[in-house]
Design an enzyme around this catalytic site. Structure first.
Site, short mmCIF file in Angstrom:
data_model
loop_
_atom_site.label_atom_id
_atom_site.label_comp_id
_atom_site.label_asym_id
_atom_site.label_seq_id
_atom_site.Cartn_x
_atom_site.Cartn_y
_atom_site.Cartn_z
N CYS A 169 0.73 -1.19 0.13
CA CYS A 169 -0.02 -0.18 -0.02
C CYS A 169 0.80 1.36 -0.11
O CYS A 169 0.10 2.34 0.01
CB CYS A 169 -0.95 0.02 1.13
SG CYS A 169 -2.12 -1.42 1.06
N HIS A 309 -2.81 8.53 5.94
CA HIS A 309 -3.15 7.08 5.40
C HIS A 309 -4.43 6.89 5.65
O HIS A 309 -5.17 6.47 4.68
CB HIS A 309 -2.18 6.26 6.08
CG HIS A 309 -2.26 4.83 5.44
ND1 HIS A 309 -2.12 4.61 3.98
CD2 HIS A 309 -2.96 3.79 5.72
CE1 HIS A 309 -2.35 3.58 3.62
NE2 HIS A 309 -3.00 2.81 4.89
N GLU A 320 -1.13 6.26 13.29
CA GLU A 320 -0.61 7.72 12.72
C GLU A 320 -0.74 8.91 13.70
O GLU A 320 0.16 9.74 13.59
CB GLU A 320 -1.75 7.90 11.38
CG GLU A 320 -1.60 7.29 10.27
CD GLU A 320 -2.36 7.78 9.23
OE1 GLU A 320 -1.84 8.28 8.19
OE2 GLU A 320 -3.41 7.67 9.07
N LYS A 341 -9.29 8.87 1.39
CA LYS A 341 -9.84 7.37 1.40
C LYS A 341 -11.31 7.45 1.78
O LYS A 341 -12.08 6.57 1.57
CB LYS A 341 -9.09 6.31 2.16
CG LYS A 341 -7.53 6.18 1.48
CD LYS A 341 -6.91 4.96 2.52
CE LYS A 341 -5.61 4.82 1.91
NZ LYS A 341 -4.57 6.02 2.18
N HIS A 346 -9.63 2.76 -0.81
CA HIS A 346 -8.48 2.48 -0.65
C HIS A 346 -7.71 1.48 -1.76
O HIS A 346 -7.99 0.37 -1.85
CB HIS A 346 -7.85 1.51 0.71
CG HIS A 346 -6.70 1.48 1.14
ND1 HIS A 346 -5.48 1.75 -0.08
CD2 HIS A 346 -5.88 0.79 2.12
CE1 HIS A 346 -4.39 1.62 0.75
NE2 HIS A 346 -4.58 1.01 1.95
N PHE A 405 1.11 -3.10 4.60
CA PHE A 405 1.19 -4.54 5.07
C PHE A 405 2.79 -4.92 4.72
O PHE A 405 3.17 -4.66 3.49
CB PHE A 405 0.08 -5.38 4.29
CG PHE A 405 -1.12 -5.47 4.50
CD1 PHE A 405 -1.61 -4.66 5.93
CD2 PHE A 405 -2.23 -6.03 4.12
CE1 PHE A 405 -2.99 -4.58 6.16
CE2 PHE A 405 -3.39 -5.97 4.33
CZ PHE A 405 -3.99 -5.28 5.65
#
Length: 422
Positions: A169, A309, A320, A341, A346, A405
């Site tokens: 990602c 994010h 975050e 997002k 996403h 990930f």
């Protein structure tokens, strides 16, 4: 002196908007493009919502042959490349093609075509020994992700370095970071860089269902993605692409190009901790932020806006928030933050480039996109997360971060080129 890198062109294919103008209109209006999945019957899955692109390849300018040859993700990339080049005003035919490079990010490559073709050659999964004679001639292109970078290079007339960056990602940030380094070191003068993804397929739904990462909020798909909200329950898959034209700054100025922003700093880290888990203190993301700011020679107190994010998971939001506090200190409480997002989902490897495009547009127009669906702020997340409505604010320095990930953490700093360099 280090060569500096400017963004001079933008091209976008996104849920709710094909093209930069439509994309920006969606973000600044705070509209969501999430809906019940329409590409296949999602009834067997726990999460049945996604942010799909209403994309017609022929209407977007692709030929029938290109439409047949290219996977959906590659189609997004080529269409975005053409828009970005037109926006930049750059005549690549007048340049040395060996000095033009390509850097494209993608997490899952040509998933759509690969899954479709496997279903064909295996007779819907019934045959263990597949019959390759039923496969399309283009299957090898879909199997090799580098074909997407080759298509972008061909569309741009780029014969320099070409690469696909696949770091989950964070791919969309990391591909831009790779492009910046090639310009800085003098290998290239121009980079066609960005990311693309078309992951909305049964296999992707099954994978994310298995780890309970996607939201089960299926009854209200338009409000299913709720970053920083107390009621958030997981991410919403998306798709799309963003391609940027990057140039050496002085060359761009010499030709009179419009400069959206300078990519002033970039850094990436890996937490070496857990494939999907994050620690709440945000140390690894904080280290990436610190390193990106150091490269840009910008003090944390100069940051005007953070594009988070903001995937809509509790673990990510806490991570975050901790990272921003570690890196910015008290200034974190005075810094506007949002997650797009919430509106476009996403899109895995593509999202980082889509977010950088949004950051460049925010600097261009003096408007910060909001976080949609943020009605009940989580009291544990006590920073200035912009809710619901876009905010007018002139920005000189913008930070965008990504988390992926595998423990990947990336940070990129955009700044106005006119700022003083320490």
């Amino acid at each position: 002196m280090m060569r500096r890198v400017a963004i001079t062109g933008l091209g976008v294919v996104a849920p709710g908007g094909i093209g930069v103008k439509e994309y920006w209109d969606l973000l600044t209006a705070g509209r969501t493009a999430t809906r019940t999945i329409s590409f296949y019957d999602p009834s067997q899955f726990r999460s049945r919502v996604a942010a799909e692109c209403d994309f017609d390849p022929l209407a977007a300018g692709l030929s029938q042959q290109e439409t047949r040859r290219l996977d959906r993700a590659a189609q997004f990339a080529v269409v975005s490349t053409r828009e970005a080049l037109a926006d930049s005003g750059l005549d690549t035919s007048a340049l040395d093609p060996g000095r033009i490079g390509t850097s494209l990010g993608s997490a899952v490559g040509c998933t759509t075509s690969l899954e479709r073709e496997y279903a064909v050659v295996s007779d819907g999964g019934r045959e263990w020994l597949v019959d390759h004679t039923y496969a399309i001639p283009q299957l090898y292109r879909h199997f090799v992700p580098s074909s997407m970078a080759a298509e972008v290079g061909q569309a741009a007339g780029a014969e320099g370095p070409a690469a696909v960056v696949s770091t989950g990602c964070t791919s969309g940030l990391d591909s831009l970071g790779h492009a910046v380094e090639l310009i800085r070191e003098g290998t290239c003068d121009v980079m066609i860089a960005g990311a693309t993804e078309a992951p909305i397929s049964p296999i992707t739904s099954a994978c994310f269902d298995a780890i309970l990462a996607t939201t089960p909020r299926n009854d209200t798909p338009e409000s299913a993605c709720r970053p920083f909200d107390r009621t958030r329950s997981g991410l919403v898959l998306g798709e799309g692409a963003a391609v940027l034209v990057l140039e050496e700054l002085e060359s761009a100025r010499a030709r009179g190009a419009h400069v959206y922003a300078e990519i002033a700093g970039f850094a990436q880290r890996c937490n070496a901790y857990h494939m999907t888990g994050l620690k709440p203190d945000g140390r690894e993301m904080s280290e990436a932020i610190d390193a990106a700011l150091a490269e840009a020679r910008i003090d944390p107190s100069a940051i005007d806006y953070i594009n988070a994010h903001g995937s809509g998971t509790k673990m990510n939001d806490r991570h975050e928030t901790g990272a921003f506090k570690r890196s910015l200190g008290e200034h974190a409480y005075r810094t506007a933050i949002s997650s797009i997002k919430s509106m476009i989902g996403h899109s895995l490897g593509a999202i980082g480039s889509l977010e950088i495009a949004a950051c460049a547009l925010a600097m261009e127009h003096g408007v910060l996109p909001p976080t949609a669906n943020l009605h009940e702020p989580d009291p544990d997340l006590d920073l200035d997360y912009i809710p619901l409505t876009a905010r007018e604010k002139q920005t000189d320095v913008v930070l965008s971060v990504g988390s992926g990930f595998g423990g990947f953490q990336s940070a990129m700093v955009l700044a106005r080129p006119e700022r003083s360099i320490a």
